[in-house]
Design a protein around this motif. Structure first.
Motif, PDB file in Angstrom:
ATOM      1  N   GLU A 156      -2.972 -12.835   2.122  1.00 54.36           N
ATOM      2  CA  GLU A 156      -2.629 -11.403   2.158  1.00 54.36           C
ATOM      3  C   GLU A 156      -2.261 -10.894   0.762  1.00 54.36           C
ATOM      4  OE1 GLU A 156       1.165  -8.788   3.712  1.00 54.36           O
ATOM      5  OE2 GLU A 156       0.473 -10.427   4.991  1.00 54.36           O
ATOM      6  N   LEU A 157      -1.454 -11.658   0.037  1.00 49.14           N
ATOM      7  CA  LEU A 157      -1.021 -11.232  -1.292  1.00 49.14           C
ATOM      8  C   LEU A 157      -2.158 -11.296  -2.304  1.00 49.14           C
ATOM      9  CD1 LEU A 157       2.477 -12.980  -1.438  1.00 49.14           C
ATOM     10  CD2 LEU A 157       1.997 -10.562  -0.998  1.00 49.14           C
ATOM     11  N   ALA A 158      -2.998 -12.324  -2.185  1.00 56.35           N
ATOM     12  CA  ALA A 158      -4.137 -12.444  -3.097  1.00 56.35           C
ATOM     13  C   ALA A 158      -5.100 -11.277  -2.917  1.00 56.35           C
ATOM     14  CB  ALA A 158      -4.855 -13.771  -2.874  1.00 56.35           C
ATOM     15  N   ARG A 159      -5.286 -10.837  -1.682  1.00 54.63           N
ATOM     16  CA  ARG A 159      -6.136  -9.673  -1.420  1.00 54.63           C
ATOM     17  C   ARG A 159      -5.535  -8.402  -2.023  1.00 54.63           C
ATOM     18  NH1 ARG A 159     -10.113  -9.442   2.557  1.00 54.63           N
ATOM     19  NH2 ARG A 159     -10.670 -11.464   3.440  1.00 54.63           N
ATOM     20  N   LYS A 160      -4.217  -8.311  -2.013  1.00 56.23           N
ATOM     21  CA  LYS A 160      -3.567  -7.140  -2.618  1.00 56.23           C
ATOM     22  C   LYS A 160      -3.850  -7.089  -4.120  1.00 56.23           C
ATOM     23  CE  LYS A 160       0.177  -6.190   0.653  1.00 56.23           C
ATOM     24  NZ  LYS A 160      -0.207  -4.761   0.837  1.00 56.23           N
ATOM     25  N   VAL A 161      -3.901  -8.240  -4.757  1.00 56.61           N
ATOM     26  CA  VAL A 161      -4.257  -8.280  -6.174  1.00 56.61           C
ATOM     27  C   VAL A 161      -5.671  -7.746  -6.363  1.00 56.61           C
ATOM     28  CG1 VAL A 161      -4.745  -9.807  -8.130  1.00 56.61           C
ATOM     29  CG2 VAL A 161      -2.716 -10.199  -6.724  1.00 56.61           C
ATOM     30  N   PHE A 162      -6.586  -8.220  -5.537  1.00 55.96           N
ATOM     31  CA  PHE A 162      -7.989  -7.815  -5.681  1.00 55.96           C
ATOM     32  C   PHE A 162      -8.182  -6.323  -5.422  1.00 55.96           C
ATOM     33  CE2 PHE A 162     -12.324  -7.165  -4.195  1.00 55.96           C
ATOM     34  CZ  PHE A 162     -13.042  -7.757  -5.229  1.00 55.96           C
ATOM     35  N   CYS A 163      -7.481  -5.786  -4.452  1.00 54.24           N
ATOM     36  CA  CYS A 163      -7.669  -4.385  -4.050  1.00 54.24           C
ATOM     37  C   CYS A 163      -6.700  -3.429  -4.735  1.00 54.24           C
ATOM     38  CB  CYS A 163      -7.539  -4.255  -2.529  1.00 54.24           C
ATOM     39  SG  CYS A 163      -8.878  -5.062  -1.609  1.00 54.24           S
ATOM     40  N   ALA A 164      -6.018  -3.887  -5.767  1.00 56.29           N
ATOM     41  CA  ALA A 164      -5.060  -3.032  -6.472  1.00 56.29           C
ATOM     42  C   ALA A 164      -5.775  -1.860  -7.147  1.00 56.29           C
ATOM     43  CB  ALA A 164      -4.305  -3.844  -7.511  1.00 56.29           C
ATOM     44  N   LYS A 165      -5.118  -0.707  -7.145  1.00 58.78           N
ATOM     45  CA  LYS A 165      -5.679   0.464  -7.838  1.00 58.78           C
ATOM     46  C   LYS A 165      -5.819   0.201  -9.323  1.00 58.78           C
ATOM     47  CE  LYS A 165      -4.252   4.356  -4.895  1.00 58.78           C
ATOM     48  NZ  LYS A 165      -3.449   5.608  -4.840  1.00 58.78           N
ATOM     49  N   ASP A 166      -4.865  -0.506  -9.897  1.00 53.66           N
ATOM     50  CA  ASP A 166      -4.847  -0.748 -11.333  1.00 53.66           C
ATOM     51  C   ASP A 166      -4.564  -2.224 -11.596  1.00 53.66           C
ATOM     52  OD1 ASP A 166      -3.139  -0.966 -14.014  1.00 53.66           O
ATOM     53  OD2 ASP A 166      -4.410   0.829 -14.173  1.00 53.66           O
ATOM     54  N   ARG A 167      -5.425  -2.873 -12.379  1.00 48.46           N
ATOM     55  CA  ARG A 167      -5.269  -4.304 -12.602  1.00 48.46           C
ATOM     56  C   ARG A 167      -4.040  -4.626 -13.459  1.00 48.46           C
ATOM     57  NH1 ARG A 167      -8.729  -8.356 -10.960  1.00 48.46           N
ATOM     58  NH2 ARG A 167      -9.176  -6.768  -9.414  1.00 48.46           N
TER      59      ARG A 167
END
Length: 236
Positions: free
Chosen positions: A158-169
């Motif tokens: 879940e957290l790794a996906r949040k990194v990928f789908c973040a608005k800003d890297r």
């Protein structure tokens, strides 16, 4: 680690055959490129390369089978012809030879140095966070590519996906380092195909634990090097 990534792949709706197929297309080994008449699985766990009388042979672990012929590395799309090349293939990973652009994967970057370091990490891994803190001190000489994978269960996925789908890297890196990914702003629409490819890459590279670090010259460390700078320079 491998089991956790495979579980995440299953959650993503992918199978090992899908993984193999995706990379087969990339490596020009897809159906239609070569005719496969039959496949037989042989009882071989490990293979050793042995040079004898000027010829390189491939010996099964129990000595039952000896293979003769040319070894082709599908990662690098090239033949492996000498014992020096065999050792390099067995002990190092060269992302540049794969043609892999790591920024296309679930990756966070630290530093802007000329030499590239790749490390597979998990959001819930304390040692991974220590490694990233180490990296911040070496950013003038190295660029660290931290590939975020779910090694520690569904919460990590879940957290790794949040990194990928973040608005800003950049925000994602800050949230990762402060362990505050739960509140990280997300894209309205997020195509997770490259996130799935990140899991595939980790599986095919046989990343079985985190952190898994690859030095600029391809050497691997299964765990955080105790003296990162010395290890990267080959002094440890």
């Amino acid at each position: 680690m491998r089991k956790q990534i495979l579980n995440a792949i299953a959650i993503a709706g992918l199978s090992l055959s899908t993984i193999t197929g995706a990379h087969a297309v990339e490596l020009d080994l897809a159906p239609g490129k070569n005719k496969l008449d039959a496949i037989v699985e042989l009882p071989i766990k490990k293979v050793r390369a042995v040079e004898a009388n000027g010829e390189i042979l491939f010996l099964s672990e129990n000595g039952r089978f000896v293979l003769r012929g040319q070894l082709y590395d599908v990662w690098y799309k090239d033949t492996v012809d000498t014992m020096k090349e065999m050792e390099d293939t067995a002990t190092r990973i060269h992302f540049d030879r794969m043609g892999a652009d790591l920024d296309d994967y679930n990756t966070l970057s630290i530093g802007d140095g000329e030499k590239q370091v790749v490390a597979f990490v998990d959001p819930q891994c304390p040692v991974c966070h220590k490694l990233m803190k180490d990296a911040e001190k070496l950013g003038d000489d190295y660029t660290f590519k931290f590939v975020v994978v779910p090694a520690l269960g569904e919460k990590s996925n879940e957290l790794a996906r949040k990194v990928f789908c973040a608005k800003d890297r950049e925000d994602a890196l800050e949230a990762y380092m402060s362990q505050d990914l739960e509140t990280l702003p997300q894209k309205t629409s997020c195509d997770t195909a490259q996130y799935d490819m990140t899991l595939m890459m980790a599986t095919l590279l046989d990343v079985q634990g985190v952190p898994f670090v690859v030095a600029p010259d391809g050497r691997m460390s299964k765990g955080r090097p105790s003296e990162l700078e010395n290890w990267l320079e080959g002094k440890q």
